[in-house]
Motif scaffolding. Structure first.
Motif, PDB file in Angstrom:
ATOM      1  N   PRO A 288      -2.706   2.139  -4.002  1.00 56.75           N
ATOM      2  CA  PRO A 288      -2.505   3.522  -4.075  1.00 56.75           C
ATOM      3  C   PRO A 288      -1.636   4.252  -5.341  1.00 56.75           C
ATOM      4  O   PRO A 288      -0.966   3.224  -5.854  1.00 56.75           O
TER       5      PRO A 288
ATOM      6  N   SER B 100      -8.000   6.468  -3.151  1.00 55.98           N
ATOM      7  CA  SER B 100      -8.069   4.908  -3.034  1.00 55.98           C
ATOM      8  C   SER B 100      -9.265   4.158  -2.489  1.00 55.98           C
ATOM      9  O   SER B 100      -9.418   3.128  -2.667  1.00 55.98           O
TER      10      SER B 100
ATOM     11  N   LEU C 240      -9.580   3.473   0.427  1.00 51.60           N
ATOM     12  CA  LEU C 240      -9.087   2.264   1.685  1.00 51.60           C
ATOM     13  C   LEU C 240      -8.075   3.174   2.191  1.00 51.60           C
ATOM     14  O   LEU C 240      -7.681   4.210   1.972  1.00 51.60           O
ATOM     15  N   ASP C 241      -7.887   2.562   3.581  1.00 50.92           N
ATOM     16  CA  ASP C 241      -6.896   3.186   4.372  1.00 50.92           C
ATOM     17  C   ASP C 241      -5.297   3.119   3.877  1.00 50.92           C
ATOM     18  O   ASP C 241      -5.004   1.770   3.651  1.00 50.92           O
ATOM     19  N   THR C 242      -4.820   4.086   3.567  1.00 48.59           N
ATOM     20  CA  THR C 242      -3.407   4.303   2.779  1.00 48.59           C
ATOM     21  C   THR C 242      -2.443   4.846   3.695  1.00 48.59           C
ATOM     22  O   THR C 242      -2.648   5.823   4.472  1.00 48.59           O
ATOM     23  N   ARG C 243      -1.531   4.244   3.937  1.00 44.85           N
ATOM     24  CA  ARG C 243      -0.249   4.825   4.960  1.00 44.85           C
ATOM     25  C   ARG C 243       0.828   5.352   3.841  1.00 44.85           C
ATOM     26  O   ARG C 243       1.207   4.715   3.044  1.00 44.85           O
ATOM     27  N   TYR C 244       1.312   6.428   4.273  1.00 42.91           N
ATOM     28  CA  TYR C 244       2.501   7.206   3.422  1.00 42.91           C
ATOM     29  C   TYR C 244       3.557   7.370   4.414  1.00 42.91           C
ATOM     30  O   TYR C 244       3.344   7.735   5.502  1.00 42.91           O
TER      31      TYR C 244
ATOM     32  N   ARG D 101      -1.067   9.683   7.454  1.00 42.94           N
ATOM     33  CA  ARG D 101      -1.976   9.201   6.779  1.00 42.94           C
ATOM     34  C   ARG D 101      -2.876  10.214   5.820  1.00 42.94           C
ATOM     35  O   ARG D 101      -3.493   9.980   5.192  1.00 42.94           O
TER      36      ARG D 101
ATOM     37  N   GLU E  69       1.162   2.832   0.754  1.00 46.55           N
ATOM     38  CA  GLU E  69       0.581   1.341   0.797  1.00 46.55           C
ATOM     39  C   GLU E  69      -0.629   1.317   1.296  1.00 46.55           C
ATOM     40  O   GLU E  69      -0.891   1.899   2.365  1.00 46.55           O
ATOM     41  N   ASN E  70      -1.446   0.402   0.724  1.00 45.82           N
ATOM     42  CA  ASN E  70      -2.913   0.061   1.139  1.00 45.82           C
ATOM     43  C   ASN E  70      -2.965  -1.465   1.164  1.00 45.82           C
ATOM     44  O   ASN E  70      -2.246  -2.400   0.707  1.00 45.82           O
ATOM     45  N   GLN E  71      -4.305  -1.834   1.443  1.00 49.65           N
ATOM     46  CA  GLN E  71      -4.576  -3.641   1.190  1.00 49.65           C
ATOM     47  C   GLN E  71      -4.410  -4.061  -0.425  1.00 49.65           C
ATOM     48  O   GLN E  71      -4.340  -5.213  -0.541  1.00 49.65           O
TER      49      GLN E  71
ATOM     50  N   LYS F  95       1.278  -0.993  -3.229  1.00 46.18           N
ATOM     51  CA  LYS F  95       2.195  -0.113  -2.600  1.00 46.18           C
ATOM     52  C   LYS F  95       2.861   0.645  -3.886  1.00 46.18           C
ATOM     53  O   LYS F  95       3.147   0.105  -4.993  1.00 46.18           O
TER      54      LYS F  95
END
Length: 902
Positions: free
Chosen positions: A127, A158, A160-164, A180, A204-206, A209
């Protein structure tokens, strides 16, 4: 048991997020290291595949038999690195084209391919740092909402699965919200005001951050107010160019003050006009809009923001409309004219037309128009009011007129529009090279510029008939600047209609001569086709004629006609004919042949076929039959005329052989003969009585009485009217006029006077001779039974005279005999008369009745011959000897009235 071990291995691989492919092997033979959760795109990735010792011993395989694959794509050997006999390494650049899974494979003996191990690679980016973090607080009622809504820019995708995580912190409280997507809400018990609040976002993702920049703000500075509510819009008659807009306050002024933004537009426009913020920058509740157009409907909308400009503008309020008051018209009408031809009195009918002023300059409702007509050199001005937009007026041909028109409403009168109508003899030059053509869905008109003009007037109308003008109602016009030499026609120009376009140059208000052209915006095929017929047929040709397509059905310019014709069983042929011709003669056709023909009309856009018509050529050329029939008829007529002339010259001969003469008893003279008035003829003794010389069908009856007593008895019976006789026609047998029986007439004078007898004709007489030559006291008449035809001389008046001497009778009516003393047996006999000579004794009457001879058989036997003809004497016309008329009794009683037809 063996199957259960395989299932356990597959489940374990699934939990480890790797792919384990048994590939026919009994147990797992190797492994790939490392097994990442995600890999970053456009970076190099290194992986190692390791074989187990047990697999090597069992299948006799080593690193040389191993190879890598991305799904079905085999990785080249150049990218391999052999570590030892049991391990092999690969380094690849991760791109979007490499598709998972990545597998390690081994080739066993017999070219059998088996998978050793496989992994799925999650490709993406770490991210980025969130940017442009903004927050907003909405108005709730007259206060603020307890929720703050924030948005940010997350950067690149990204994959990818990213969390905000949205975080806010005040001196006393911390607020957090996980999302999300690229926005989040912070829910608070009460929205803090007039405090600084720190806000940031963590992503943040795999693969990593990141944290946004921290922002400090006061929630009051990020407020978005609700739209204002317009209370009313009012107008004032004294100010036709302004409107007053009023609205209500929507937020508690103790919290903060607002400023407003106003916009407006006319109802006929979509463009808004905003009032400058410098004029509405204070906390006000109304505003006067100025510089508006009179008698125009306007729509108004208002919005607001915090007075210091921080925060957000509210949405525009709901529109409200109002109309400005009327004012005196500011624009003049658009004036034009149509001049008709001059009449016998040298007057012209002029139609004045004008367009109603545009609403933008009318400034109110137009109530009417004031028209003024002023003739040059005549001071008098004719003025009248018109409610419509046109007026007809008769003007003199030789004078020049100036026309003015002004519109007026309730507030006043507009400026005057003027136009000069020159005298008929005054002609200004027209424009040159005028042409029109469609372009971009419009009609474009071009011309060559004229000199010293002030403007051009382009006039057009939809034509209703070819070569004709347009109705006044359909005429439209527009004005073009003197600097322009082309324009597009404005208005509702429709396809498939022909327009007549005229351009007038205007010289200082005086229109010059026009030049016109006709054009279509869009042409099409004719609606109907021509109807063809034959006007004249010949032996080897035919003159065709077709009707003109109605003007409104042409849909374009008819350029030409195509004639299609085909003989029965033949090939169709065609001929193209110019538009100006509507007749054509087909030649070289077959004799006595049927043809089918139709005509198509062609425009620039297509053609339309007419109905089919059939005709048959002639078997003979015109005049050919007449050339044969006329000579034949003339020959026949000549023959008939010659025959008639011949018959006319030989008519007597033909009549004698074809139509023999038949006597008509009705025309016989004997029908009118009466004993009372015998017919006398004066003729010479030598005149031939009967042309033929023979009396036909006449009988003499000699009656010999043995004694005078019998005769006297018969005579007495006649005198008493007791004796009747029947008379029969000696004419044509069966004649209707002579064959009916008739009664004889009595000797008695009294009987003749007392009774009326019919006018019968005495055809024969019965003469009673006395014994030894003694005369009877009275003759006895009876009808002859003969059916012989009448005397031929009776049918010809020219032959109605005495027949001449009857042979065998002397003057006393007694038969001549050389031996009169010889007696013969008494008997009755009939003796036909002989040929009458020209020197016959005229003593016999006109009918040839003479006294019968008294001849006996003995006399005849003694002599052997009859008395000579020279001794014969004829009887007088009345049938009685002249001496008897003096001394003897008459043989019949004289009739008083003659005989009458029964």
């Amino acid at each position: 048991m063996h199957v259960s071990q395989n299932l356990l291995v597959l489940v374990l691989c699934a939990q480890l997020n790797v792919l384990c492919v048994m590939g026919g092997l009994d147990l797992q033979c190797g492994v790939i290291e490392p097994v990442p959760s995600a890999v970053e795109l456009h970076t190099e990735f290194t992986a190692t595949c390791v074989l187990f010792e047990s697999c090597i011993r069992q299948h006799v395989a080593n690193a040389d038999d191993m190879y890598w694959k991305f799904q079905q794509h085999k990785v080249p050997k150049e990218q391999y690195t052999k570590i030892n006999d049991t391990a092999i390494r690969i380094t690849v650049n991760i791109t979007d084209e490499l598709n998972s899974p990545l597998t390690c494979n081994v080739m066993l003996h017999g070219q059998v391919e088996h998978n050793i191990y496989g992994i799925f690679l999650n490709k993406g980016f770490p991210p980025e740092k969130p940017q442009n973090l903004t927050c907003i607080v909405h108005q709730a009622g007259k206060g603020l909402s307890d929720t703050m809504l924030c948005t940010w820019n997350p950067g690149r995708e990204s994959h990818l699965d990213t969390r905000y995580t949205l975080k806010a912190q005040t001196i006393t409280n911390t607020y957090e919200n996980i999302s999300r997507i690229d926005e989040g809400e912070l829910k608070m018990t009460t929205m803090p005001v007039f405090v600084n609040m720190m806000i940031w976002v963590e992503a943040e993702n795999q693969l990593g951050k990141s944290t946004s920049k921290q922002s400090y703000l006061d929630p009051v500075d990020v407020v978005k107010p609700s739209p204002p509510e317009i209370e009313k819009i009012s107008s004032e008659k004294e100010f036709p160019n302004s409107l007053v807009v009023s609205w209500n306050l929507i937020l508690n002024p103790l919290l903060f003050k607002l400023k407003y933004n106003i916009r407006y537009r006319s109802a006929s426009s979509s463009d808004w006009t905003e009032v400058p913020l410098s004029e509405t920058g204070s906390s006000i509740k109304s505003f006067r809009l100025q510089d508006l157009k009179p008698y125009t409907e306007y729509r108004v909308s208002v919005r607001c923001i915090k007075e210091d400009g921080f925060g957000y503008w509210s949405d525009w309020s709901k529109e409200m409309s109002a109309t400005t008051p009327e004012a005196k018209p500011s624009g003049k009408p658009d004036l034009w004219r149509v001049i008709g031809p001059s009449d016998s009195d040298k007057n012209r009918l002029v139609t004045l037309m004008w367009k109603e002023p545009d609403p933008s300059v009318a400034n109110g409702k137009i109530l009417g128009y004031e028209v003024e007509i002023e003739a040059r050199h005549y001071p008098a001005v004719k003025r009248f009011t018109v409610n419509g937009t046109s007026a007809d007026y008769t003007l003199t041909e030789g004078a020049t007129y100036r026309i003015t028109v002004a519109a007026f409403n309730s507030k006043g009168q507009s400026p005057r529009a003027s136009l000069v109508i020159p005298a008929d003899s005054q002609k200004e030059l027209p424009v040159e090279d005028l042409k029109a053509f469609p372009q971009d869905g419009k009609l474009r008109v071009e011309w060559k510029a004229a000199r010293k003009i002030t403007e051009y007037v382009v006039e057009w109308c939809a034509m209703m008939e070819e070569g004709g003008g347009c109705s006044t109602e359909s005429i439209e016009w527009q004005r073009v600047s003197e600097l322009s030499i082309n324009t597009f026609l404005k208005g509702d120009i429709k396809p498939l209609k022909r327009y007549k376009i005229s351009v007038f140059p205007v010289y200082s208000g005086t229109p010059g001569a026009c030049r016109s052209v006709e054009e279509y915006l869009k042409q099409g095929c004719p609606t109907i086709g021509p109807t063809v017929r034959t006007r004249k047929k010949e032996r080897n040709g035919a003159l065709l004629e077709w009707n003109l397509i109605p003007f409104m059905s042409r849909n374009g310019f008819i350029r030409n006609y195509t004639i299609f014709y085909q003989a029965e069983g033949g090939v169709e042929e065609s001929i193209t004919v110019d538009y100006a011709n509507r007749q054509y003669t087909l030649t070289s056709l077959g004799t006595n042949t049927m043809y089918a023909v139709h005509v198509s009309a062609n425009t620039d856009a297509g053609s339309k076929n007419g109905s089919e018509f059939t005709f048959t050529t002639l078997k003979f050329a015109p005049g050919e039959i007449e050339a044969i029939v006329v000579p034949v008829c003339l020959g026949f007529l000549f023959t008939a005329v010659v025959t008639l002339l011949f018959c006319f010259n030989k008519r007597d001969l033909i009549k004698k052989h074809i139509w023999p003469q038949v006597p008509d008893p009705g025309n016989s003279r004997i029908a009118n003969w009466s004993p009372d008035s015998p017919v006398r003829h004066n003729f010479s003794p030598k005149e031939q009585v009967c042309p033929e010389g023979i009396i036909t069908d006449f009988s003499v009856i000699n009656i010999e009485n043995d004694n005078i007593d019998d005769y006297n008895k018969a005579s007495d019976s006649l005198k008493k009217g007791k004796y009747t006789s029947e008379e029969h026609s000696s004419g044509i047998g069966g004649s209707s006029c002579m064959s009916s029986p008739r009664q004889s007439v009595s000797d008695s004078d009294e009987a003749d006077s007392a009774q009326t007898t019919s006018s019968t004709v005495q055809y024969s007489s019965v003469v009673a001779t006395s014994y030894r030559g003694q005369l009877p006291s009275a003759p006895v008449f009876t009808r002859s039974e003969s059916t012989q035809p009448l005397l031929d001389c009776e049918e010809r008046p020219e032959d109605q005279h005495l027949y001449g001497n009857l042979n065998g009778f002397n003057r006393e009516g007694q038969p001549q005999n050389s031996e009169q003393g010889v007696r013969h047996p008494s008997r009755l006999y009939f003796k036909r008369p002989r040929m009458i000579n020209e020197d016959a004794d005229p003593s016999c009457d006109s009918l040839g009745f003479c006294p019968a001879d008294e001849v006996t058989l003995q006399d005849s036997a003694a002599t052997g011959t009859s008395q000579p003809d020279r001794e014969r004497q004829t009887v007088p016309r009345n049938g009685i000897n002249a001496s008897l008329e003096r001394n003897e009794t008459k043989s019949y009683v004289p009739q008083q009235n003659g005989y009458r037809a029964q």
